[in-house]
Design a protein around this motif. Structure first.
Motif, PDB file in Angstrom:
ATOM      1  N   ASN A  42       0.936  -0.822   0.067  1.00 40.66           N
ATOM      2  CA  ASN A  42      -0.340   0.282  -0.091  1.00 40.66           C
ATOM      3  C   ASN A  42       1.364   0.955  -0.280  1.00 40.66           C
ATOM      4  N   GLU A  43       1.715   1.000  -0.099  1.00 40.09           N
ATOM      5  CA  GLU A  43       2.943   2.522   0.325  1.00 40.09           C
ATOM      6  C   GLU A  43       3.317   2.578  -1.065  1.00 40.09           C
ATOM      7  N   VAL A  44       3.059   1.434  -2.147  1.00 42.09           N
ATOM      8  CA  VAL A  44       3.876   1.818  -3.678  1.00 42.09           C
ATOM      9  C   VAL A  44       2.703   2.879  -4.282  1.00 42.09           C
ATOM     10  N   ASN A  45       3.416   3.465  -4.833  1.00 41.92           N
ATOM     11  CA  ASN A  45       2.684   5.136  -5.881  1.00 41.92           C
ATOM     12  C   ASN A  45       2.198   4.083  -6.924  1.00 41.92           C
ATOM     13  N   THR A  46       1.049   3.896  -7.325  1.00 45.10           N
ATOM     14  CA  THR A  46       0.713   3.704  -8.333  1.00 45.10           C
ATOM     15  C   THR A  46       0.228   4.805  -9.426  1.00 45.10           C
ATOM     16  N   ASP A  47       0.088   5.615  -8.682  1.00 47.44           N
ATOM     17  CA  ASP A  47      -1.010   6.635  -8.811  1.00 47.44           C
ATOM     18  C   ASP A  47      -0.493   6.728 -11.190  1.00 47.44           C
ATOM     19  N   ASN A  48      -0.160   6.433 -11.307  1.00 46.65           N
ATOM     20  CA  ASN A  48       0.561   6.366 -13.066  1.00 46.65           C
ATOM     21  C   ASN A  48      -0.052   5.739 -13.703  1.00 46.65           C
ATOM     22  N   ILE A  49      -0.047   4.129 -12.899  1.00 47.66           N
ATOM     23  CA  ILE A  49       0.018   2.174 -13.293  1.00 47.66           C
ATOM     24  C   ILE A  49      -1.739   2.392 -13.312  1.00 47.66           C
ATOM     25  N   GLU A  50      -1.379   2.170 -15.239  1.00 51.33           N
ATOM     26  CA  GLU A  50      -2.999   1.068 -15.671  1.00 51.33           C
ATOM     27  C   GLU A  50      -2.907  -0.358 -14.996  1.00 51.33           C
TER      28      GLU A  50
END
Length: 97
Positions: A42-50
């Motif tokens: 949950n700490e991983v930034n996945t904002d621009n990941i489809e």
């Protein structure tokens, strides 16, 4: 969130599992490790990941279905342990009420 013995007992009850004291201790540790791992994810930034639908871009290469050997109805019944000349005979598995 931390898993404790009571939580394991509730989960075991819902899953209809019998869990002894030693297994409960092991499950508490294992479940807490899983939750810790999920917290790290949950700490991983996945904002621009489809989101992925498939793990790879590979396309299945399927072969055409081709009938290679055709056997007759009588040939299919030759190796049947029980048959009546037309059908395979098997043990009854569903009772009528």
């Amino acid at each position: 969130m931390q898993i404790d013995k009571d939580t394991v007992a509730k989960i075991a009850h819902l899953a209809r599992l019998e869990v002894n004291e030693q297994e409960t201790e092991t499950l508490v540790g294992d479940m807490n490790k899983i939750l810790d791992f999920m917290a790290k994810l949950n700490e991983v930034n996945t904002d621009n990941i489809e989101p992925l639908i498939y793990m790879t871009q590979e396309v299945n290469a399927l072969r055409d279905d081709v009938v290679r050997q055709d056997i007759t109805h009588q040939e299919a019944l030759l190796n049947a342990p029980n048959q009546d000349g037309k059908h395979f005979l098997v043990a009854k598995v569903i009772e009528r009420k």
